[in-house]
Every structure is written in C-alpha cells, then in structure tokens.
Design a protein around this motif. Sequence first.
Motif, PDB file in Angstrom:
ATOM      1  N   ASN A 159      69.822 122.377  39.025  1.00 15.40           N
ATOM      2  CA  ASN A 159      70.787 122.463  37.927  1.00 15.40           C
ATOM      3  C   ASN A 159      71.956 121.503  38.075  1.00 15.40           C
ATOM      4  O   ASN A 159      72.960 121.635  37.389  1.00 15.40           O
ATOM      5  CB  ASN A 159      71.320 123.896  37.813  1.00 15.40           C
ATOM      6  CG  ASN A 159      70.243 124.869  37.368  1.00 15.40           C
ATOM      7  OD1 ASN A 159      69.222 124.471  36.804  1.00 15.40           O
ATOM      8  ND2 ASN A 159      70.453 126.153  37.631  1.00 15.40           N
ATOM      9  N   VAL A 160      71.826 120.542  38.976  1.00 15.05           N
ATOM     10  CA  VAL A 160      72.869 119.541  39.207  1.00 15.05           C
ATOM     11  C   VAL A 160      72.323 118.163  38.846  1.00 15.05           C
ATOM     12  O   VAL A 160      71.133 117.995  38.580  1.00 15.05           O
ATOM     13  CB  VAL A 160      73.333 119.544  40.684  1.00 15.05           C
ATOM     14  CG1 VAL A 160      73.663 120.949  41.142  1.00 15.05           C
ATOM     15  CG2 VAL A 160      72.280 118.925  41.599  1.00 15.05           C
ATOM     16  N   LEU A 161      73.191 117.171  38.830  1.00 11.60           N
ATOM     17  CA  LEU A 161      72.760 115.782  38.736  1.00 11.60           C
ATOM     18  C   LEU A 161      72.790 115.183  40.140  1.00 11.60           C
ATOM     19  O   LEU A 161      73.851 115.118  40.776  1.00 11.60           O
ATOM     20  CB  LEU A 161      73.680 114.981  37.811  1.00 11.60           C
ATOM     21  CG  LEU A 161      73.457 115.108  36.306  1.00 11.60           C
ATOM     22  CD1 LEU A 161      74.476 114.260  35.547  1.00 11.60           C
ATOM     23  CD2 LEU A 161      72.041 114.720  35.912  1.00 11.60           C
ATOM     24  N   THR A 162      71.637 114.770  40.634  1.00 10.15           N
ATOM     25  CA  THR A 162      71.536 114.142  41.947  1.00 10.15           C
ATOM     26  C   THR A 162      71.491 112.628  41.763  1.00 10.15           C
ATOM     27  O   THR A 162      70.731 112.123  40.927  1.00 10.15           O
ATOM     28  CB  THR A 162      70.278 114.621  42.681  1.00 10.15           C
ATOM     29  OG1 THR A 162      70.343 116.046  42.821  1.00 10.15           O
ATOM     30  CG2 THR A 162      70.163 113.978  44.050  1.00 10.15           C
ATOM     31  N   LYS A 209      63.834 113.911  41.307  1.00 10.00           N
ATOM     32  CA  LYS A 209      65.098 113.784  42.026  1.00 10.00           C
ATOM     33  C   LYS A 209      65.038 112.484  42.811  1.00 10.00           C
ATOM     34  O   LYS A 209      63.994 112.199  43.422  1.00 10.00           O
ATOM     35  CB  LYS A 209      65.336 114.964  42.982  1.00 10.00           C
ATOM     36  CG  LYS A 209      65.691 116.262  42.299  1.00 10.00           C
ATOM     37  CD  LYS A 209      67.085 116.231  41.727  1.00 10.00           C
ATOM     38  CE  LYS A 209      67.370 117.467  40.882  1.00 10.00           C
ATOM     39  NZ  LYS A 209      68.744 117.488  40.346  1.00 10.00           N
ATOM     40  N   PRO A 210      66.098 111.686  42.863  1.00  6.56           N
ATOM     41  CA  PRO A 210      67.351 111.894  42.152  1.00  6.56           C
ATOM     42  C   PRO A 210      67.178 111.804  40.638  1.00  6.56           C
ATOM     43  O   PRO A 210      66.167 111.277  40.154  1.00  6.56           O
ATOM     44  CB  PRO A 210      68.233 110.762  42.685  1.00  6.56           C
ATOM     45  CG  PRO A 210      67.266 109.693  43.099  1.00  6.56           C
ATOM     46  CD  PRO A 210      66.062 110.414  43.614  1.00  6.56           C
ATOM     47  N   ASP A 211      68.176 112.290  39.889  1.00  9.49           N
ATOM     48  CA  ASP A 211      68.116 112.204  38.431  1.00  9.49           C
ATOM     49  C   ASP A 211      68.509 110.819  37.948  1.00  9.49           C
ATOM     50  O   ASP A 211      67.900 110.277  37.023  1.00  9.49           O
ATOM     51  CB  ASP A 211      69.066 113.238  37.800  1.00  9.49           C
ATOM     52  CG  ASP A 211      68.731 114.653  38.219  1.00  9.49           C
ATOM     53  OD1 ASP A 211      67.773 115.214  37.665  1.00  9.49           O
ATOM     54  OD2 ASP A 211      69.421 115.197  39.105  1.00  9.49           O
ATOM     55  N   LEU A 212      69.542 110.242  38.567  1.00  8.02           N
ATOM     56  CA  LEU A 212      70.103 108.964  38.137  1.00  8.02           C
ATOM     57  C   LEU A 212      70.424 108.112  39.361  1.00  8.02           C
ATOM     58  O   LEU A 212      70.459 108.602  40.492  1.00  8.02           O
ATOM     59  CB  LEU A 212      71.382 109.177  37.325  1.00  8.02           C
ATOM     60  CG  LEU A 212      71.267 109.986  36.032  1.00  8.02           C
ATOM     61  CD1 LEU A 212      72.656 110.363  35.514  1.00  8.02           C
ATOM     62  CD2 LEU A 212      70.484 109.222  34.979  1.00  8.02           C
ATOM     63  N   VAL A 213      70.687 106.837  39.122  1.00  8.30           N
ATOM     64  CA  VAL A 213      71.150 105.935  40.178  1.00  8.30           C
ATOM     65  C   VAL A 213      72.354 105.151  39.670  1.00  8.30           C
ATOM     66  O   VAL A 213      72.521 104.955  38.465  1.00  8.30           O
ATOM     67  CB  VAL A 213      70.048 104.953  40.638  1.00  8.30           C
ATOM     68  CG1 VAL A 213      68.989 105.647  41.466  1.00  8.30           C
ATOM     69  CG2 VAL A 213      69.409 104.252  39.438  1.00  8.30           C
ATOM     70  N   ALA A 214      73.191 104.724  40.605  1.00  4.21           N
ATOM     71  CA  ALA A 214      74.351 103.895  40.290  1.00  4.21           C
ATOM     72  C   ALA A 214      74.628 103.012  41.496  1.00  4.21           C
ATOM     73  O   ALA A 214      74.062 103.210  42.578  1.00  4.21           O
ATOM     74  CB  ALA A 214      75.568 104.770  39.957  1.00  4.21           C
ATOM     75  N   HIS A 215      75.498 102.038  41.325  1.00  2.52           N
ATOM     76  CA  HIS A 215      75.800 101.126  42.430  1.00  2.52           C
ATOM     77  C   HIS A 215      76.487 101.861  43.570  1.00  2.52           C
ATOM     78  O   HIS A 215      77.518 102.506  43.376  1.00  2.52           O
ATOM     79  CB  HIS A 215      76.696  99.985  41.942  1.00  2.52           C
ATOM     80  CG  HIS A 215      75.969  98.998  41.083  1.00  2.52           C
ATOM     81  ND1 HIS A 215      76.384  98.643  39.822  1.00  2.52           N
ATOM     82  CD2 HIS A 215      74.818  98.311  41.297  1.00  2.52           C
ATOM     83  CE1 HIS A 215      75.547  97.766  39.299  1.00  2.52           C
ATOM     84  NE2 HIS A 215      74.587  97.551  40.177  1.00  2.52           N
ATOM     85  N   GLY A 216      75.894 101.746  44.752  1.00  8.93           N
ATOM     86  CA  GLY A 216      76.462 102.382  45.938  1.00  8.93           C
ATOM     87  C   GLY A 216      76.560 101.450  47.122  1.00  8.93           C
ATOM     88  O   GLY A 216      77.028 101.842  48.185  1.00  8.93           O
ATOM     89  N   GLY A 217      76.089 100.196  46.957  1.00  4.86           N
ATOM     90  CA  GLY A 217      76.218  99.241  48.052  1.00  4.86           C
ATOM     91  C   GLY A 217      74.883  98.797  48.629  1.00  4.86           C
ATOM     92  O   GLY A 217      73.810  99.181  48.149  1.00  4.86           O
ATOM     93  N   ASN A 218      74.967  98.001  49.665  1.00 13.37           N
ATOM     94  CA  ASN A 218      73.794  97.368  50.267  1.00 13.37           C
ATOM     95  C   ASN A 218      74.059  97.235  51.763  1.00 13.37           C
ATOM     96  O   ASN A 218      75.124  97.595  52.259  1.00 13.37           O
ATOM     97  CB  ASN A 218      73.563  95.998  49.618  1.00 13.37           C
ATOM     98  CG  ASN A 218      72.161  95.462  49.810  1.00 13.37           C
ATOM     99  OD1 ASN A 218      71.360  96.052  50.529  1.00 13.37           O
ATOM    100  ND2 ASN A 218      71.868  94.343  49.176  1.00 13.37           N
TER     101      ASN A 218
END
Length: 384
Positions: free
Chosen positions: A73-76, A122-131
Amino acid sequence: GNANAPYDQRHIKGMAYTLDRLARNKNILFVVSAGNFNGSENPPVPKKSWREEYPEYLLHSESRIIDPAPALNVLTIGSLARHNATKDVQLHPDDISQLSPAIENQPSPFTRHGPSVKGALKPDLVAHGGNLASPMRYEGKQWQKVDSRLGVLACSHSFVGNTLFTEQSGTSFAAPYISHLAGRFLNQYPNSSANLVRAMLVNHASLIREIESAFSNELKKAYRKDPKTLNRDISRDVAGYGMVNEDLLYRSSENAVALMIEESIENDSHQFFELPLPPEFLRSKRASRELRISLAYTPEVRTTRIEYTATRISFRFVKGGSLDEVQKHFNHKTQATTDSRNDDAATNRTITSQTRDRCTVQSSTWQFRQCKPTEKWFVVVTRQ
C-alpha cells in the motif's frame, strides 16, 4: 531498511506490514526507498567487478528489495543514474581507471529489484538517485566504489563551517523526489486521497528507452524463460512503472487529458465507466494515440492467512456497442452463456491484466494507430 534480510518472497512482515496497515487506516501515502545493494560477501556478488557484471547482478537474490520496500500500500522507489563521469574523469577524459557501469538514466548500480508478495510489481517507480564508478579490478578490492560527482544534490548534514550542499547517491535520494511530486500534486488538489495521488503518479510514469536498453535481449529472454521468473519482464522487476513525467502530472494539455474519479465499491460487484473519448481521438485516420488507465486501492492486510490482502480490486478495458452489451459479460446470471471478458486490444497494451492484478496500484497503456468513430470504450472495475 535491513540490508541483511532481502525479501524472501514469502509473507510480508516487519515494518512493511505496519506501513500497509497505517496507509489504509490513516489515509497516508508512504514513499519508501527500495534499499541499496552494496555487494555481498557470501555469496560473492558481484564476483569480479561492478562494471563487468552490470546489470546481471541487479537480478541476484541478494539484491532483492528489503523491508519495508515490499509493502503493497506504499510507493516503493528505485534509483536511476543521473551522471556517469566522476570528478577525476571530467578533469581527465582519457582516464579509464574510473568507469561507471550505468549510463545516464539507466538503473543505478546499487538499486534493488522486486517483485513483492504474489509477484506484485516493486519498485513502483524510479527516480534519479545517483551512480557509482569502480576502478579496474585488483585483488581484494573488486567492490571499491567512487561516487564523486555521480550523486544528486542534497543539503549537507554538517553545513556549519563546511558547505550548505553536498552530493549523495542512494535510493534514499530518489524517494524524496517522488515525495516532492506528491506534495506538489496535493497542493494542486488538496482534497485528494492517498490512493488518488498514488494512482496519478503511476499514471504519468513510463519505462524510458535507457531503462529498457540496460538489459540485452538475450538476458530478457532468459529471464522470461527461467522457471523462477517465468513470463516476467526484467525491466519491470527493476524499474516498475518507470519514471514520472512531471510536465503532465499537474494539468492537462491540448494533447494530453487526465480524468480522475474516486469511488467506493461493494464486495463482489462491478462498476462501469464509459470513457468520453472525443471524435478527434476516435477518428479513423491512422495516427498514434494512447490511453492510460490506472487504479489504486488500499486493502486490509493480515500476515496470519495465506492471502495477505483481504480484498482484490482490478479493472478491465473493454469496448462494446452499449453499456448493456458490456454488462452481460460481467453479470453472474448471464456468464454461463457469455464469454468472460479480458482486456480488449490486448496486443497493444504495456502490462497484462494478470501482472497488474497482483498490485494495489495498477496501470497499463494502450497504443492505437487506427480507431472507429462508432466505438465505445469502457473501464470495468471489479472487487472480489
């Protein structure tokens, strides 16, 4: 999260269970990072180096999501790389001692993969987190990492006498970006429930080309044929629904319109929604057009039974001459003489109904080249 306890594909427990209950009982949207994979000693993952084994090691059992990321029930949130040149490489472009496994917008080398319980995405979405970058392998230091100039901008925790900003890498820096988008959406539509915010974020997400290209066709085929991951999409297990297009998240444009609705539904029943598609969309002239449908709900959960969720809500996208015609396929009294309905235009969709039904936030995109002005399209929502 507990990096020593990757999700074992069994019951959801721990903090994930607590968040699932709070999300339902308090109408809260939790945004959770997928967790960082920093390499494994036993078994050794990667065996030789980050660069040589990327992206295969992203699918290893040791790099599965960690509590509380499996919560339904969360966004991962998983992570994408934003840059691929360290500070030293920028100063000395010919230097090959620090090379990144991932190029810009590919999955970060440290992001973790799903699925969650019963195969939920899962995960539901992705975003920039680095390299990260790694040196040429030398004995005992094959996991040594360099991340200077590869992270995302953040406030420094020790700014007194130092600097106000710093750069960091990790899924914990991808998750706040999604929280930011959710907060902006809530400012625009302050009466929205957590479900609506979750559905709208997923509705405006897609797998960009760089995510798909990170995995070779051979790796994708092997993944789909493996009995443990049979018929699963490798890109979806790492990146979920993909990256959010924030330009269209808050308002419609001439070429992109979003319709939102919140309803309650009784158990063992159907609700029918006819889509008010304009003539310009249904014109018979060949042209690219698409429809995205997303649904979110927060079921009650328990760890003490076989089925973790108490109810299941799903949708089907179908066409018909009238509402009465469509209803016959979902009416218990006539189903014995009428074929049950799956999605229409199934070959044009991005995610199958079987895959999305496992999730509490569900989405799929249909692409069309040619339509008929006489067509009527419906979304049928079912609660079991």
